[in-house]
Design a protein around this motif. Structure first.
Motif, PDB file in Angstrom:
ATOM      1  N   PRO A   1      39.093  47.981  37.066  1.00  0.00           N
ATOM      2  CA  PRO A   1      38.489  46.698  36.697  1.00  0.00           C
ATOM      3  C   PRO A   1      37.086  46.840  36.109  1.00  0.00           C
ATOM      4  CG  PRO A   1      39.455  46.565  38.886  1.00  0.00           C
ATOM      5  CD  PRO A   1      39.519  48.005  38.466  1.00  0.00           C
ATOM      6  N   GLU A   2      36.322  47.839  36.568  1.00  0.00           N
ATOM      7  CA  GLU A   2      34.979  48.050  36.008  1.00  0.00           C
ATOM      8  C   GLU A   2      35.069  48.489  34.552  1.00  0.00           C
ATOM      9  OE1 GLU A   2      32.409  50.495  38.379  1.00  0.00           O
ATOM     10  OE2 GLU A   2      32.992  49.458  40.224  1.00  0.00           O
ATOM     11  N   LEU A   3      36.044  49.340  34.222  1.00  0.00           N
ATOM     12  CA  LEU A   3      36.237  49.760  32.842  1.00  0.00           C
ATOM     13  C   LEU A   3      36.672  48.579  31.982  1.00  0.00           C
ATOM     14  CD1 LEU A   3      36.373  51.891  30.630  1.00  0.00           C
ATOM     15  CD2 LEU A   3      38.686  52.445  31.416  1.00  0.00           C
ATOM     16  N   VAL A   4      37.572  47.770  32.505  1.00  0.00           N
ATOM     17  CA  VAL A   4      38.024  46.572  31.779  1.00  0.00           C
ATOM     18  C   VAL A   4      36.831  45.662  31.482  1.00  0.00           C
ATOM     19  CG1 VAL A   4      39.383  44.449  31.977  1.00  0.00           C
ATOM     20  CG2 VAL A   4      40.378  46.642  32.656  1.00  0.00           C
ATOM     21  N   ASP A   5      36.006  45.402  32.493  1.00  0.00           N
ATOM     22  CA  ASP A   5      34.836  44.529  32.295  1.00  0.00           C
ATOM     23  C   ASP A   5      33.854  45.133  31.300  1.00  0.00           C
ATOM     24  OD1 ASP A   5      35.817  42.564  33.977  1.00  0.00           O
ATOM     25  OD2 ASP A   5      34.704  43.281  35.726  1.00  0.00           O
ATOM     26  N   LEU A   6      33.678  46.455  31.340  1.00  0.00           N
ATOM     27  CA  LEU A   6      32.780  47.119  30.394  1.00  0.00           C
ATOM     28  C   LEU A   6      33.284  46.961  28.957  1.00  0.00           C
ATOM     29  CD1 LEU A   6      30.312  48.915  29.855  1.00  0.00           C
ATOM     30  CD2 LEU A   6      31.820  50.884  30.213  1.00  0.00           C
ATOM     31  N   ILE A   7      34.577  47.168  28.751  1.00  0.00           N
ATOM     32  CA  ILE A   7      35.158  47.010  27.413  1.00  0.00           C
ATOM     33  C   ILE A   7      34.973  45.580  26.920  1.00  0.00           C
ATOM     34  CG2 ILE A   7      37.338  46.966  26.122  1.00  0.00           C
ATOM     35  CD1 ILE A   7      38.215  49.369  27.878  1.00  0.00           C
TER      36      ILE A   7
ATOM     37  N   MET B   1      32.595  44.688  23.713  1.00  0.00           N
ATOM     38  CA  MET B   1      33.235  44.105  22.532  1.00  0.00           C
ATOM     39  C   MET B   1      32.871  42.630  22.343  1.00  0.00           C
ATOM     40  SD  MET B   1      34.667  46.669  21.238  1.00  0.00           S
ATOM     41  CE  MET B   1      35.561  45.867  19.924  1.00  0.00           C
ATOM     42  N   LYS B   2      32.154  42.080  23.335  1.00  0.00           N
ATOM     43  CA  LYS B   2      31.746  40.668  23.299  1.00  0.00           C
ATOM     44  C   LYS B   2      32.959  39.737  23.196  1.00  0.00           C
ATOM     45  CE  LYS B   2      27.165  41.606  21.352  1.00  0.00           C
ATOM     46  NZ  LYS B   2      27.070  42.924  21.869  1.00  0.00           N
ATOM     47  N   TRP B   3      33.999  40.074  23.977  1.00  0.00           N
ATOM     48  CA  TRP B   3      35.212  39.270  24.024  1.00  0.00           C
ATOM     49  C   TRP B   3      35.134  38.261  25.152  1.00  0.00           C
ATOM     50  CZ3 TRP B   3      38.768  44.158  23.922  1.00  0.00           C
ATOM     51  CH2 TRP B   3      38.906  44.611  22.599  1.00  0.00           C
ATOM     52  N   ASN B   4      35.905  37.203  25.045  1.00  0.00           N
ATOM     53  CA  ASN B   4      36.021  36.197  26.104  1.00  0.00           C
ATOM     54  C   ASN B   4      37.115  36.673  27.062  1.00  0.00           C
ATOM     55  OD1 ASN B   4      36.610  34.030  27.745  1.00  0.00           O
ATOM     56  ND2 ASN B   4      36.870  32.569  26.074  1.00  0.00           N
ATOM     57  N   PRO B   5      36.771  36.996  28.312  1.00  0.00           N
ATOM     58  CA  PRO B   5      37.774  37.525  29.242  1.00  0.00           C
ATOM     59  C   PRO B   5      38.869  36.535  29.602  1.00  0.00           C
ATOM     60  CG  PRO B   5      35.716  37.106  30.378  1.00  0.00           C
ATOM     61  CD  PRO B   5      35.466  36.889  28.921  1.00  0.00           C
ATOM     62  N   GLU B   6      38.625  35.248  29.394  1.00  0.00           N
ATOM     63  CA  GLU B   6      39.618  34.229  29.743  1.00  0.00           C
ATOM     64  C   GLU B   6      40.498  33.825  28.566  1.00  0.00           C
ATOM     65  OE1 GLU B   6      40.157  33.691  32.883  1.00  0.00           O
ATOM     66  OE2 GLU B   6      38.479  35.053  33.216  1.00  0.00           O
ATOM     67  N   GLU B   7      40.204  34.348  27.389  1.00  0.00           N
ATOM     68  CA  GLU B   7      41.058  34.068  26.225  1.00  0.00           C
ATOM     69  C   GLU B   7      42.463  34.570  26.516  1.00  0.00           C
ATOM     70  OE1 GLU B   7      41.433  35.250  21.514  1.00  0.00           O
ATOM     71  OE2 GLU B   7      39.552  35.568  22.553  1.00  0.00           O
ATOM     72  N   THR B   8      43.472  33.824  26.103  1.00  0.00           N
ATOM     73  CA  THR B   8      44.845  34.258  26.357  1.00  0.00           C
ATOM     74  C   THR B   8      45.333  35.138  25.211  1.00  0.00           C
ATOM     75  OG1 THR B   8      45.731  32.213  25.400  1.00  0.00           O
ATOM     76  CG2 THR B   8      45.445  32.278  27.789  1.00  0.00           C
ATOM     77  N   VAL B   9      46.096  36.160  25.592  1.00  0.00           N
ATOM     78  CA  VAL B   9      46.670  37.088  24.620  1.00  0.00           C
ATOM     79  C   VAL B   9      48.142  37.286  24.935  1.00  0.00           C
ATOM     80  CG1 VAL B   9      44.504  38.316  24.176  1.00  0.00           C
ATOM     81  CG2 VAL B   9      46.010  39.109  26.001  1.00  0.00           C
ATOM     82  N   THR B  10      48.916  37.560  23.909  1.00  0.00           N
ATOM     83  CA  THR B  10      50.345  37.826  24.076  1.00  0.00           C
ATOM     84  C   THR B  10      50.511  39.258  24.561  1.00  0.00           C
ATOM     85  OG1 THR B  10      50.822  36.303  22.281  1.00  0.00           O
ATOM     86  CG2 THR B  10      52.577  37.825  22.897  1.00  0.00           C
ATOM     87  N   ILE B  11      51.328  39.450  25.608  1.00  0.00           N
ATOM     88  CA  ILE B  11      51.464  40.784  26.193  1.00  0.00           C
ATOM     89  C   ILE B  11      52.807  41.448  25.907  1.00  0.00           C
ATOM     90  CG2 ILE B  11      49.810  40.341  28.029  1.00  0.00           C
ATOM     91  CD1 ILE B  11      52.302  40.073  29.918  1.00  0.00           C
ATOM     92  N   ASP B  12      53.761  40.686  25.340  1.00  0.00           N
ATOM     93  CA  ASP B  12      55.060  41.305  25.068  1.00  0.00           C
ATOM     94  C   ASP B  12      55.761  40.596  23.924  1.00  0.00           C
ATOM     95  OD1 ASP B  12      56.140  38.947  26.142  1.00  0.00           O
ATOM     96  OD2 ASP B  12      56.576  39.866  28.066  1.00  0.00           O
TER      97      ASP B  12
ATOM     98  N   ILE C   1      44.634  51.533  28.487  1.00  0.00           N
ATOM     99  CA  ILE C   1      43.345  51.539  27.792  1.00  0.00           C
ATOM    100  C   ILE C   1      42.613  52.869  27.938  1.00  0.00           C
ATOM    101  CG2 ILE C   1      43.057  49.038  27.943  1.00  0.00           C
ATOM    102  CD1 ILE C   1      41.092  49.534  30.269  1.00  0.00           C
ATOM    103  N   THR C   2      43.231  53.849  28.571  1.00  0.00           N
ATOM    104  CA  THR C   2      42.525  55.103  28.811  1.00  0.00           C
ATOM    105  C   THR C   2      43.088  56.276  28.027  1.00  0.00           C
ATOM    106  OG1 THR C   2      43.883  55.587  30.751  1.00  0.00           O
ATOM    107  CG2 THR C   2      41.830  54.382  31.120  1.00  0.00           C
ATOM    108  N   VAL C   3      44.080  56.035  27.179  1.00  0.00           N
ATOM    109  CA  VAL C   3      44.679  57.105  26.388  1.00  0.00           C
ATOM    110  C   VAL C   3      44.503  56.780  24.912  1.00  0.00           C
ATOM    111  CG1 VAL C   3      46.835  58.285  25.806  1.00  0.00           C
ATOM    112  CG2 VAL C   3      46.380  57.629  28.169  1.00  0.00           C
ATOM    113  N   LEU C   4      43.967  57.739  24.159  1.00  0.00           N
ATOM    114  CA  LEU C   4      43.841  57.547  22.720  1.00  0.00           C
ATOM    115  C   LEU C   4      45.191  57.839  22.075  1.00  0.00           C
ATOM    116  CD1 LEU C   4      40.413  59.170  21.837  1.00  0.00           C
ATOM    117  CD2 LEU C   4      41.005  56.747  21.844  1.00  0.00           C
TER     118      LEU C   4
END
Length: 87
Positions: free
Chosen positions: A17-23, A27-38, A56-59
């Protein structure tokens, strides 16, 4: 634990979760914005999607190609040009 024929075990890894929050912060993204996951159109908040649904940890090649499309400078795009093949 005791397993019987037909039993199943599910493992559902999550990203840090700390890495997610850092990203999200970097990136100055809105964490509550909805995104399509599938492909079925299921949506989650960006924070939930990055924490529980996306790697999010593999290039990967796809990630690098997406990053390249976002680059605005010619010099940074040159870094990602395929190597010349020898004759």
């Amino acid at each position: 634990m005791k397993y019987e024929p037909g039993d199943a075990l599910g493992i559902f890894p999550k990203n840090d979760p700390e890495l997610v929050d850092l990203i999200i912060q970097e990136m100055k993204w809105n964490p509550e914005e909805t995104v399509t996951i599938d492909k079925d159109g299921e949506v989650r908040s960006l924070r939930e999607a990055l924490t529980s649904h996306f790697e999010i940890t593999v290039l990967t090649k796809a990630l690098l190609q997406s990053w390249r499309r976002c680059q605005k400078t010619v010099s940074s795009k040159r870094l990602w040009r395929p190597a010349m093949k020898p004759n």
